[in-house]
Design an enzyme around this catalytic site. Structure first.
Site, PDB file in Angstrom:
ATOM      1  N   ASP A  34       0.858  -1.186   0.000  1.00 26.02           N
ATOM      2  CA  ASP A  34       0.000   0.000   0.000  1.00 26.02           C
ATOM      3  C   ASP A  34       0.895   1.236   0.000  1.00 26.02           C
ATOM      4  O   ASP A  34       1.646   1.458   0.949  1.00 26.02           O
ATOM      5  CB  ASP A  34      -0.905  -0.004   1.233  1.00 26.02           C
ATOM      6  N   CYS A  74      -6.867   3.662  -2.195  1.00 27.80           N
ATOM      7  CA  CYS A  74      -6.879   2.225  -1.886  1.00 27.80           C
ATOM      8  C   CYS A  74      -7.964   1.419  -2.592  1.00 27.80           C
ATOM      9  O   CYS A  74      -7.676   0.574  -3.436  1.00 27.80           O
ATOM     10  CB  CYS A  74      -7.000   2.030  -0.373  1.00 27.80           C
ATOM     11  N   LYS A 122      -4.511  -7.153   3.651  1.00 31.52           N
ATOM     12  CA  LYS A 122      -5.368  -6.062   3.198  1.00 31.52           C
ATOM     13  C   LYS A 122      -5.943  -6.378   1.828  1.00 31.52           C
ATOM     14  O   LYS A 122      -5.211  -6.527   0.852  1.00 31.52           O
ATOM     15  CB  LYS A 122      -4.567  -4.758   3.148  1.00 31.52           C
ATOM     16  N   ASP A 307      -1.013  -0.563  -4.722  1.00 33.39           N
ATOM     17  CA  ASP A 307      -2.260   0.050  -5.172  1.00 33.39           C
ATOM     18  C   ASP A 307      -2.060   1.476  -5.676  1.00 33.39           C
ATOM     19  O   ASP A 307      -2.774   1.958  -6.532  1.00 33.39           O
ATOM     20  CB  ASP A 307      -3.323   0.010  -4.067  1.00 33.39           C
ATOM     21  N   HIS A 308      -1.057   2.160  -5.138  1.00 31.44           N
ATOM     22  CA  HIS A 308      -0.723   3.525  -5.559  1.00 31.44           C
ATOM     23  C   HIS A 308       0.616   3.867  -4.921  1.00 31.44           C
ATOM     24  O   HIS A 308       1.217   3.040  -4.227  1.00 31.44           O
ATOM     25  CB  HIS A 308      -1.796   4.537  -5.127  1.00 31.44           C
TER      26      HIS A 308
END
Length: 522
Positions: A34, A74, A122, A307-308
């Site tokens: 993440d 997210c 996650k 995710d980013h």
């Protein structure tokens, strides 16, 4: 899984069963971090922090130099990765509204076609998660009123030079993943697919700001800080506030970054962030080690992505929610049997491409409705790759909090084009990433022909004014329904959110602005 897709799965189950019987299908392991910046996986970014397991994948696998998120936050990003569809197709508008519970993921298709599957850590791709504050900030983002929504970014040092395990939840999930590899994966007579989602290097919640605080603390130990080459940490250049694009200024203000920061503060935030990346890298290494110890590594496709990214004070911002490179550029490294080693690929790719790529590894045909394209022929030693197999552009879009209108990014060649709202009410941005790697010079009006061409291409991919209008209406309806559901408790609930305001002054004015926004033009 819906009925149409279930029928598709059943149709191809026999094909998958045949492939499994001849032992040709590899195991598939994906570790998704993440907020891990993609530029840290290749030079010169990779020199600033020691990431031995990212480097391991880079040397023995393929590194994508231009991999992007499909939404720099997210849940919408993960929804795109798991579904293989762009955000405007999944309608995953924010961290609260993401994939429907019956959406078919690539993991569902692998399981239906003979794979033993396991997801840990996650996930964040279905609807209903994240805080009330996060929801309200997204729903009311285009209310014409500025409120600070985040805590000022800070650093916190814990432990000593022997303190390794800081993000305990991530370490617990990593331990479970490695135990699963040893116990279930190694004993299985069928290929397996394992997904591990990490929180790191996402900033931690700032405890001093109370229970509704967001994540604005960069936290690590001396052990991990020693992995950072402090002399290589750059201090990003900032435009004067008066020269900032209006959307960027809104983001800077709501992220509590419009005040003064010393050079040491900025360098410290960046150093702590890099140290958090090093801790995440160690978790990746534990998974790789488990595969090696069980003799499974040589028959496993290993994928690392995120995710980013994290701005870490680039453009006077932290967090994500931006189309600048620090936020939108993600890592993508893939290693496995029969795949090329030490290759660095310039091809523009995005997270939606992982859906068909993973299915291609498994010999499972991808459904026709997905937005992504398989990368297997580019990765394979035996295959040949033509750029005609993949578009020469990638799309990212954003509809959540800390940005006050819908945002669309089209990366094509040297250009990054960013359009907003209806394409008329907010000026666009255009960056030449070859000449302007720091994205400080908006040349949209210097090169009108380029801007017009890219806007036409963007509109051929997505009718973005219509999508923006849909999101605007969704925000009003969702906020209105939530407000009505609270009845007389509304004022108390909204007052307890994580706004950093003078309640008597700012919040009452904000409430009047909300009423005008909500009831003035429904």
């Amino acid at each position: 899984m819906n009925l149409v897709l279930l029928a598709f799965v059943v149709l191809f189950r026999f094909y998958g069963h045949i492939s499994c019987q001849n032992g040709s299908r590899p195991n598939i392991v994906m570790v998704m971090s993440d907020a891990f910046g993609g530029r840290l996986t290749f030079d010169p970014g990779s020199k600033v922090v020691h990431l031995p397991y990212v480097n391991y994948l880079r040397e023995l696998g393929t590194t994508f130099l231009n991999a992007y998120t499909n939404s720099p936050i997210c849940c919408p990003s993960r929804a795109a990765m798991w579904s293989g569809q762009f955000v405007h197709l999944t309608q995953s508008w924010n961290n609260y509204k993401c994939l429907n519970a019956n959406a078919t993921t690539w993991m569902d298709l692998l399981e239906a076609n003979g794979y033993l599957t396991k997801m840990m850590g996650k996930l964040d791709f279905t609807s209903g998660s994240h805080s009330v504050s996060n929801r309200v900030e997204a729903w009311t983002r285009d209310v014409p009123f500025l409120l600070r929504q985040e805590g000022r970014p800070v650093t916190q040092l814990v432990g000593n030079k022997s303190t390794v395990r800081i993000m305990r939840k991530d370490w617990e999930n990593t331990d479970k993943a490695t135990q699963w590899i040893h116990q279930r994966g190694a004993a299985s007579h069928q290929p397996f697919a394992l997904y591990l989602g990490l929180n790191l290097p996402h900033p931690y919640r700032t405890e001093s700001l109370g229970p509704t605080a967001g994540g604005s603390t960069f936290l690590t130990s001396p052990y991990w800080l020693e992995k950072v080459s402090s002399e290589l940490i750059n201090v990003p250049k900032w435009l004067p506030v008066s020269s900032m694009h209006p959307i960027d200024y809104y983001s800077t203000f709501t992220k509590n970054c419009s005040g003064d920061f010393t050079e040491e503060e900025v360098k410290s935030i960046r150093a702590f962030y890099y140290a958090m990346c090093a801790e995440a890298d160690s978790m990746l290494g534990q998974v790789i080690s488990a595969l090696r110890e069980t003799g499974l590594l040589n028959n496993t496709v290993m994928i690392f992505t995120a995710d980013h990214g994290e701005l870490a004070m680039e453009h006077r911002q932290f967090y994500k929610m931006s189309m600048f490179e620090g936020s939108s550029h993600v890592p993508l490294l893939i290693m496995g049997p029969g795949l090329k080693s030490g290759l660095q690929v310039d091809q523009l790719v995005s997270l939606v491409d992982l859906y068909p790529t993973v299915l291609d590894f498994a010999g499972v045909p991808a459904p026709g409705f997905i937005s992504g394209h398989s990368l297997l022929s580019l990765l394979s030693k035996a295959g040949s790759f033509s750029k005609n197999q993949h578009p020469d552009w990638v799309l990212s879009e954003y509809h959540g909090c800390n940005v006050n209108t819908s945002t669309y990014m089209l990366r094509s060649g040297r250009w990054k084009y960013i359009a907003y709202a209806d394409g008329l009410s907010v000026p666009p941005q255009l960056f030449d990433l070859t000449l302007d790697k720091e994205e400080l010079h908006n040349v949209a009006f210097k090169y009108p022909d380029v801007q017009a061409h890219l806007d036409k291409l963007l509109r051929s991919i997505v009718d973005y004014p219509e999508v923006s209008a849909t999101v605007h209406l969704y925000n009003k309806k969702a906020f209105g329904a939530w407000r009505n559901s609270l009845g007389g408790n509304y004022s108390q609930v909204i007052a307890s959110l994580r706004w950093h305001v003078d309640w008597q002054k700012d919040m009452l004015a904000y409430e009047r602005a909300i009423d005008k926004w909500l009831f003035g033009s429904l």
